[in-house]
Design a protein around this motif. Structure first.
Motif, mmCIF file in Angstrom:
data_model
loop_
_atom_site.group_PDB
_atom_site.id
_atom_site.type_symbol
_atom_site.label_atom_id
_atom_site.label_comp_id
_atom_site.label_asym_id
_atom_site.label_seq_id
_atom_site.Cartn_x
_atom_site.Cartn_y
_atom_site.Cartn_z
ATOM 1 N N TYR A 1 0.841 -1.201 0.000
ATOM 2 C CA TYR A 1 0.000 0.000 0.000
ATOM 3 C C TYR A 1 0.874 1.248 0.000
ATOM 4 N N VAL A 2 1.904 1.250 0.852
ATOM 5 C CA VAL A 2 2.802 2.409 0.923
ATOM 6 C C VAL A 2 3.504 2.620 -0.420
ATOM 7 N N TYR A 3 3.961 1.511 -1.034
ATOM 8 C CA TYR A 3 4.613 1.636 -2.344
ATOM 9 C C TYR A 3 3.670 2.261 -3.374
ATOM 10 N N SER A 4 2.429 1.760 -3.418
ATOM 11 C CA SER A 4 1.490 2.246 -4.423
ATOM 12 C C SER A 4 1.058 3.683 -4.160
ATOM 13 N N ARG A 5 1.024 4.063 -2.893
ATOM 14 C CA ARG A 5 0.523 5.397 -2.520
ATOM 15 C C ARG A 5 1.615 6.465 -2.546
ATOM 16 N N PHE A 6 2.845 6.109 -2.204
ATOM 17 C CA PHE A 6 3.874 7.127 -1.988
ATOM 18 C C PHE A 6 5.104 7.002 -2.888
ATOM 19 N N SER A 7 5.074 6.153 -3.915
ATOM 20 C CA SER A 7 6.233 6.014 -4.795
ATOM 21 C C SER A 7 6.237 7.019 -5.936
ATOM 22 N N GLY A 8 5.137 7.720 -6.149
ATOM 23 C CA GLY A 8 5.022 8.625 -7.278
ATOM 24 C C GLY A 8 5.718 9.957 -7.054
ATOM 25 N N ILE A 9 5.784 10.726 -8.129
ATOM 26 C CA ILE A 9 6.421 12.042 -8.101
ATOM 27 C C ILE A 9 5.740 12.972 -7.101
ATOM 28 N N ASN A 10 4.416 12.906 -7.026
ATOM 29 C CA ASN A 10 3.677 13.816 -6.148
ATOM 30 C C ASN A 10 3.931 13.559 -4.671
ATOM 31 N N SER A 11 4.564 12.438 -4.353
ATOM 32 C CA SER A 11 4.848 12.115 -2.949
ATOM 33 C C SER A 11 6.251 12.535 -2.524
ATOM 34 N N ILE A 12 7.017 13.137 -3.435
ATOM 35 C CA ILE A 12 8.376 13.573 -3.078
ATOM 36 C C ILE A 12 8.381 14.505 -1.863
ATOM 37 N N PRO A 13 7.432 15.468 -1.749
ATOM 38 C CA PRO A 13 7.441 16.336 -0.561
ATOM 39 C C PRO A 13 7.228 15.584 0.749
ATOM 40 N N LEU A 14 6.671 14.355 0.679
ATOM 41 C CA LEU A 14 6.421 13.591 1.911
ATOM 42 C C LEU A 14 7.614 12.739 2.332
ATOM 43 N N LEU A 15 8.651 12.674 1.478
ATOM 44 C CA LEU A 15 9.826 11.880 1.833
ATOM 45 C C LEU A 15 10.456 12.454 3.103
#
Length: 467
Positions: free
Chosen positions: A36-50
């Motif tokens: 779930y984490v991979y599918s939700r946060f692996s995209g470009i739009n999730s870079i600020p959440l790293l």
């Protein structure tokens, strides 16, 4: 004295069905959290959440989102941490590969390269470039006449090239435990299970007690527990001795000293390849029979064929057994190399930029594909660090295609390298000597383009002929 991390293993005896079922449930749910984490946060739009894992975790707790996993909080928090760590590593690798490519891109000026590296260094700029947002050019570049549109598009193009697929865990057979999820007592490790206040006692084959985050791996009806330990490195009192090594398949290592290590590797790989070809040929025959029964509607016969002839237990067991044998032989060969050569530094090829399809023919790639990816490199680096041996990588371009004596381009055919001037020599020994010489080559760096490498070698040869 320095320390490094060494992974030691503990093994269990055979587990009963109830315990095995509970462990498999934990492992499967652990996998689901990660996916779930991979599918939700692996995209470009999730870079600020790293780097904001705590923020995600608090949101899951606040909204009761984490309850769907039906796991104690420590488990899903570990899974979340592990997945976000892998995502951060993936982005770090993407940036590393972009940096490597711009180093060898002759179309870019030093200022162009500086700008790209600067954007990659800061996630907020990198994110805005990838999402086509308008932003103020950093002050240090405002007086530069750069083609920012071209450079930003180049960053996006490289990112698309190296990003790859979203990570995904297919098999739920592993999970991690911190110190609050297990305890040791009377030769057992007691693992926290889904039921509150209850732990599963698992009998181990040793009585060692660990005190760190462990990884549990379910293998058939047993578990294997991986524990990272800090160990002191060994002191290296050898006289300065820098060696070059060429990694292959027939000989695991050819050394610039003229010696070879791991001569039986090809035999191990060939036997396994032949065995697998035979096994898979028989399995294909049974699959055809299985599909035939399904088409005829004789489900009972189809199920009988599948249960009796198409199981994975024995197949997987033999594969794991072979992999462990090859691993053991690789480690043995490495130990022999270190013992006999007594090196203070090992120089080897950086093969990240080499086209795998060009390096080996199809028959050899089939054997090499049995290796666990990166295992040889990982063990080389680990044993070098353990024995206080430095290691360095060089540009591999044309190390196997030029004569180490005169620099003439020659012909490599199997074990034989033929130079029109110097005659024949062992191809792997010739390559290992070129690898060692490349370490001291100031014109050919690790990131020099292979076309430039050829040009440098040809110019040297022409100069030598004129002289």
């Amino acid at each position: 004295m320095d320390t490094i991390i060494k992974t030691v293993k503990q093994y269990s005896y055979e587990l009963d069905e109830v315990t095995l079922k509970e462990l498999k449930f934990i492992a499967n749910q652990y996998k689901n959290v990660k996916n779930y984490v991979y599918s939700r946060f692996s995209g470009i739009n999730s870079i600020p959440l790293l780097g904001k894992e705590r923020q995600i975790r608090d949101e899951w707790v606040k909204t009761n989102f984490a309850e769907q996993w039906k796991l104690p909080a420590r488990y899903w928090k570990l899974a979340l941490s592990e997945a976000t760590g892998n995502i951060k590593s993936q982005w770090s690798n993407i940036k590393r590969r972009i940096r490597e490519q711009i180093k060898v891109n002759d179309n870019l000026s030093n200022e162009d390269k500086h700008y790209i590296n600067y954007i990659l260094k800061f996630d907020n700029y990198y994110y805005k470039v990838l999402t086509n947002q308008i932003f103020n050019i950093p002050k240090i570049f405002q007086d530069k006449q750069l083609n920012y549109k071209y450079l930003n598009n180049l960053i996006k193009r490289y990112t698309r090239k190296y990003k790859g697929n979203i990570p995904y865990s297919k098999k739920g057979a592993t999970f991690s435990m911190d110190t609050g999820l297990y305890s040791y007592k009377n030769g057992h490790i007691n693992i926290t299970c889904v039921k509150k206040g209850k732990r599963l006692p698992i009998r181990l084959t040793d009585s060692n007690i660990r005190n760190s985050t462990l990884k549990v791996k379910i293998i058939e009806n047993k578990v294997e527990i991986h524990c990272p330990l800090k160990v002191k490195t060994k002191e290296n009192n050898n006289q300065e001795n820098v060696i070059g090594i060429d990694k292959g398949y027939k000989y695991l290592f050819a050394v610039s000293s003229g010696k070879f290590y791991g001569e039986n590797l090809n035999s191990y790989l060939s036997k396994e390849t032949e065995r697998l070809n035979k096994v898979n040929k028989n399995r294909n025959r049974f699959w055809a029979l299985y599909n035939q029964y399904l088409e005829e509607g004789t489900i009972k016969n189809a199920n009988r064929v599948k249960e009796s002839n198409l199981g994975r237990v024995k197949y997987n067991h033999n594969k794991v057994k072979h992999d462990q044998t090859v691993k053991s032989y690789i480690n043995y060969s490495l130990n022999q190399l270190i013992k006999e050569e007594k090196p203070t530094e090992i120089v080897m090829e950086q093969l990240d930029f080499v086209n795998w399809n060009d390096k080996y023919p199809k028959s050899i790639k089939r054997k090499l594909s049995r290796w666990i990816k990166g295992y040889i490199r990982e063990r080389l680096e680990y044993k070098s660090a353990l024995n206080s041996i430095e290691y360095s990588y060089i540009n591999p371009a044309y190390t196997s295609k030029v004569c180490t004596v005169c620099g003439e381009f020659g012909l490599r055919s199997g074990d034989v390298f033929t130079c029109s001037k110097c005659g024949k020599s062992h191809s792997d020994t010739n390559a290992s000597k070129n690898i060692l010489k490349r370490k001291y080559d100031k014109e050919i760096t690790l990131y020099t383009n292979y076309k430039k490498v050829k040009e440098v070698l040809e110019n040297r040869l022409n100069h030598h002929l004129r002289c």
